[in-house]
Motif scaffolding. Structure first.
Motif, PDB file in Angstrom:
ATOM      1  N   SER A 161      -7.200   6.703   0.580  1.00  0.00           N
ATOM      2  CA  SER A 161      -7.803   5.678   1.430  1.00  0.00           C
ATOM      3  C   SER A 161      -9.090   5.123   0.838  1.00  0.00           C
ATOM      4  O   SER A 161      -9.336   3.916   0.877  1.00  0.00           O
ATOM      5  N   VAL A 201      -1.679   3.955   5.117  1.00  0.00           N
ATOM      6  CA  VAL A 201      -1.051   5.073   4.406  1.00  0.00           C
ATOM      7  C   VAL A 201      -1.024   6.375   5.193  1.00  0.00           C
ATOM      8  O   VAL A 201      -0.318   7.308   4.813  1.00  0.00           O
ATOM      9  N   ARG A 202      -1.775   6.471   6.288  1.00  0.00           N
ATOM     10  CA  ARG A 202      -1.808   7.753   7.006  1.00  0.00           C
ATOM     11  C   ARG A 202      -0.512   8.036   7.746  1.00  0.00           C
ATOM     12  O   ARG A 202      -0.189   9.184   8.044  1.00  0.00           O
ATOM     13  N   ARG A 230     -12.658  12.340   6.993  1.00  0.00           N
ATOM     14  CA  ARG A 230     -13.733  12.424   5.998  1.00  0.00           C
ATOM     15  C   ARG A 230     -14.543  13.705   6.183  1.00  0.00           C
ATOM     16  O   ARG A 230     -14.855  14.413   5.203  1.00  0.00           O
ATOM     17  N   ALA A 240       0.284   3.923  -2.839  1.00  0.00           N
ATOM     18  CA  ALA A 240       0.053   5.348  -2.570  1.00  0.00           C
ATOM     19  C   ALA A 240       0.947   6.213  -3.461  1.00  0.00           C
ATOM     20  O   ALA A 240       0.502   7.235  -4.006  1.00  0.00           O
ATOM     21  N   LEU A 250       0.812  -1.216   0.000  1.00  0.00           N
ATOM     22  CA  LEU A 250       0.000   0.000   0.000  1.00  0.00           C
ATOM     23  C   LEU A 250       0.849   1.272   0.000  1.00  0.00           C
ATOM     24  O   LEU A 250       0.412   2.306  -0.510  1.00  0.00           O
ATOM     25  N   ARG A 300      -6.885   0.664   4.098  1.00  0.00           N
ATOM     26  CA  ARG A 300      -5.981   1.551   3.360  1.00  0.00           C
ATOM     27  C   ARG A 300      -5.582   2.748   4.242  1.00  0.00           C
ATOM     28  O   ARG A 300      -4.408   3.131   4.297  1.00  0.00           O
ATOM     29  N   PHE A 301      -6.555   3.322   4.924  1.00  0.00           N
ATOM     30  CA  PHE A 301      -6.304   4.471   5.793  1.00  0.00           C
ATOM     31  C   PHE A 301      -5.300   4.112   6.885  1.00  0.00           C
ATOM     32  O   PHE A 301      -4.370   4.880   7.179  1.00  0.00           O
ATOM     33  N   LEU A 316      -5.331  12.480   1.870  1.00  0.00           N
ATOM     34  CA  LEU A 316      -5.373  11.241   2.642  1.00  0.00           C
ATOM     35  C   LEU A 316      -6.657  10.483   2.373  1.00  0.00           C
ATOM     36  O   LEU A 316      -6.644   9.251   2.209  1.00  0.00           O
ATOM     37  N   TYR A 317      -7.773  11.194   2.308  1.00  0.00           N
ATOM     38  CA  TYR A 317      -9.024  10.509   2.009  1.00  0.00           C
ATOM     39  C   TYR A 317      -8.973   9.910   0.609  1.00  0.00           C
ATOM     40  O   TYR A 317      -9.430   8.786   0.387  1.00  0.00           O
ATOM     41  N   GLU A 324     -11.577   0.844   2.780  1.00  0.00           N
ATOM     42  CA  GLU A 324     -11.145   2.222   3.008  1.00  0.00           C
ATOM     43  C   GLU A 324     -10.484   2.400   4.371  1.00  0.00           C
ATOM     44  O   GLU A 324      -9.571   3.213   4.539  1.00  0.00           O
ATOM     45  N   PHE A 376     -10.770   8.084  10.913  1.00  0.00           N
ATOM     46  CA  PHE A 376     -11.151   8.093   9.501  1.00  0.00           C
ATOM     47  C   PHE A 376     -12.344   9.013   9.264  1.00  0.00           C
ATOM     48  O   PHE A 376     -12.350   9.821   8.319  1.00  0.00           O
TER      49      PHE A 376
END
Length: 638
Positions: free
Chosen positions: A349, A305-306, A333, A40, A36, A301-302, A345-346, A298, A329
């Motif tokens: 994700s 990668v955050r 959002r 990204a 991931l 992934r969040f 970031l969203y 989602e 998250f």
């Protein structure tokens, strides 16, 4: 700016991003971090209209070097054999052990929309794609030995070559050593004691290294990939990036043998589960499949990668951390929807671009799925105030599935929520102040609308008016309904239950009023200090006089004595409308005979004088309600 966007700004021209995995067991969730991270970067490059490919390799020509967690001893005969030549576990329809394990991993790829072009090293070797690289590397084996010595302080014999043949007799690749190359063939021996985890058969021979007859040692296989594809961006875990480690060796080999510029490195830290590193071959840790079943795409992934790649991610799917993950998250959002952040970031994700949809908190969903006879969809629509649209229904379904999987596979016994049909035994451990709080909540809720926000506000108000710390107040609520000390947002939870049932349960414990006063009453100096601090921002200050006869009576010299106790409840209403109560108990006397009127009158005059003195100190009048013969916590204001 998100880390992947910053990196994307540093490169120019077409890019090739590469990553790979050795499928020696159930692929653990930590392997998803590398995939991931590279995804990204790939997406950030696409966002900037940079021509880019994302490749992901299956290192299935690596030897089986450890018994799999599943199957164990039945695979011992295959130790040292290329993973693509090891049969799958019983019952699997895959063509090999490698394919059995990588298939689940690639299913997760599809769910996460990791759009990498995949390749398998068995095909790369067998179709001759690496033949040129193999020849060049073998001709430069002396350089590899020198670089190993200079960079990694590893001394190789003068006849060591970075290549292993698949033994023509036993089929093992992990036990063979090449000791000569003439430009067309290599000489090798399958050595019985080359490694500790497999035993070679002793066979020796001369064979072409091309067409899939063997493989490069993994550091040089890395070099061959970089040159062949050619790779411009590839990160690696911290273990490979240590000083003198494999990344440094491979970089030098690429530069000195092929004259290429090394790929841009993205050193990344481990993904830990509860502080523990994971292993695919030993089956240690949470599998990628298990985590993908737990978290919607989602959210997974969040999670990955955050965090900056060079920072460790330590995640344990307990109630606190999974709830916080969902909350984080949803906060991103909401801020993206409001335009407070750029949405990068969203974007990396989510599987769709629009962050503007309604979704309930995870802890609420986890509670709803455990309550009998509750329609989750109906209750969530009630919270939203209107029907859910199809997209919101889809996200709700994902959260419901996530909650149920968490409850079945990860939640500790104490994290399960069970509505108790009778008052649980744990309620007997509540303190008198907590019981008084419950009584006050029940009284306040009788005439209030049965709405989550109103119930929640009532709980907070009752805690301030008892007074009781919020933590202890909500512990009391969760204890009498669920036999546990914590839970999701209480206002939401109670609103889903029958109102009469809730009010009845709140009043079910009997209150020892004397013990309650002893726990909550402060001395005069403490109350005085509190009033002095509170009064400047107060819109009103009032007092409720509390006087009661105790059950403690006795005879002495033919005279009936009746004990009495008294006190003052002081309530300050602040500018924000919130009320705060403190209690001072100062009057306790003995009345003679059955008539307490004299004792009550004395108490009232003493209390009035005390309040006059306090009012003078804070510079304002304190309104007084009439004396009452009750010590239950009061929410009345004159």
């Amino acid at each position: 700016m998100l880390w992947s966007d910053r990196l994307a700004q540093e490169v120019a021209g077409p890019q090739v991003v590469n990553d790979s995995k050795t499928p020696s067991g159930p692929v653990h969730v930590g392997a998803l971090r590398g995939a991931l991270i590279h995804d990204a970067v790939y997406r950030s490059l696409l966002q900037r209209d940079v021509p880019v490919r994302y490749l992901f390799g299956v290192d299935d020509y690596d030897p089986l070097d450890e018994l799999p967690a599943i199957g164990g001893e039945q695979f011992r005969q295959y130790l040292g054999v290329p993973l693509c030549n090891v049969p799958p576990p019983p019952g699997s329809d895959a063509d090999s052990l490698a394919e059995h394990y990588i298939r689940d991993f690639f299913d997760v790829f599809r769910e996460l929309q990791i759009n990498a072009t995949t390749y398998r090293m068995r095909d790369i070797y067998r179709n001759g794609s690496f033949d040129v690289e193999i020849d060049v590397i073998l001709r430069n084996a002396d350089k590899v030995r020198r670089i190993d010595r200079e960079v990694a302080n590893t001394r190789r014999p003068d006849d060591w070559f970075p290549f292993q043949i698949i033994c023509e007799r036993c089929g093992r690749v992990g036990t063979t050593r090449v000791h000569a190359y003439d430009g067309e063939t290599v000489s090798y021996r399958c050595e019985p004691a080359l490694v500790k985890w497999a035993q070679g058969c002793g066979n020796s021979g001369r064979v072409s290294p091309f067409g899939g007859n063997g493989k490069l040692s993994w550091k040089l296989e890395w070099v061959a990939k970089w040159h062949h594809f050619p790779v411009t961006i590839e990160g690696a875990g911290k273990d490979h990036n240590a000083p003198g480690g494999s990344r440094n060796v491979a970089t030098r080999c690429l530069q000195e043998i092929f004259g290429d510029v090394p790929p841009l490195n993205i050193p990344y830290e481990f993904f830990l589960v509860g502080g523990a590193k994971m292993s695919s071959s030993r089956g240690v840790g949470v599998s990628a499949r298990g985590m993908a079943n737990l978290l919607p795409p989602e959210l997974l992934r969040f999670l990955m990668v955050r965090t900056q790649p060079n920072k460790t991610v330590d995640f344990h799917p307990d109630a606190e951390r999974i709830t916080r993950l969902y909350s984080d998250f949803d906060r991103v959002r909401a801020r993206t929807t409001a335009g407070e952040i750029d949405g990068a970031l969203y974007r990396l994700s989510a599987l769709d671009g629009d962050p503007d949809y309604y979704a309930p908190p995870f802890d609420l969903v986890a509670s709803l799925v455990q309550l009998p006879h509750i329609s989750v969809e109906q209750q969530v629509e009630r919270l939203k105030g209107r029907p859910l649209d199809p997209r919101e229904l889809e996200h709700l379904t994902r959260r419901v599935e996530s909650a149920r999987y968490w409850l079945e596979h990860f939640a500790a016994p104490e994290e399960h929520l069970e509505l108790k049909t009778a008052l649980p035994p744990e309620a007997g451990l509540l303190r008198p102040t907590q019981i008084a709080f419950l009584h006050l909540v029940g009284q306040s809720l009788q005439s209030s609308p049965w709405e989550p926000d109103i119930i929640q506000a009532t709980l907070f108000d009752a805690a301030r008016m008892t007074p009781l710390k919020q933590r202890d107040a909500f512990e009391a609520v969760y204890t009498v309904f669920f036999g546990r000390a914590s839970g999701p947002r209480a206002g939401n939870l109670l609103a889903f239950l029958d109102k009469e049932f809730v009010i009845g349960r709140l009043a079910e414990l009997s209150l020892d009023e004397g013990a309650f006063w002893r726990e909550t009453a402060l001395d005069y100096s403490e109350v005085e200090k509190w009033l002095e601090e509170s009064a400047p921002k107060a819109t009103s200050v009032f007092a409720n006089l509390v006087f009661r006869a105790t059950e403690d009576t006795f005879l002495a010299d033919d005279v009936l004595y009746v004990r009495a106790a008294g006190g003052i409840e002081l309530t300050v209403t602040q500018e924000d409308g919130k009320r705060h109560l403190r209690r001072v108990g100062f009057a306790a006397g003995e009345g003679i005979g059955n008539d307490l009127a004299t004792e009550r009158s004395l108490f009232e005059s003493q209390a009035t004088e005390l309040l006059r003195e306090l009012g003078t100190r804070i510079g304002r009048d304190i309104a007084v309600t009439g004396p009452v013969v009750s010590s239950s916590p009061s929410s009345r204001e004159p």
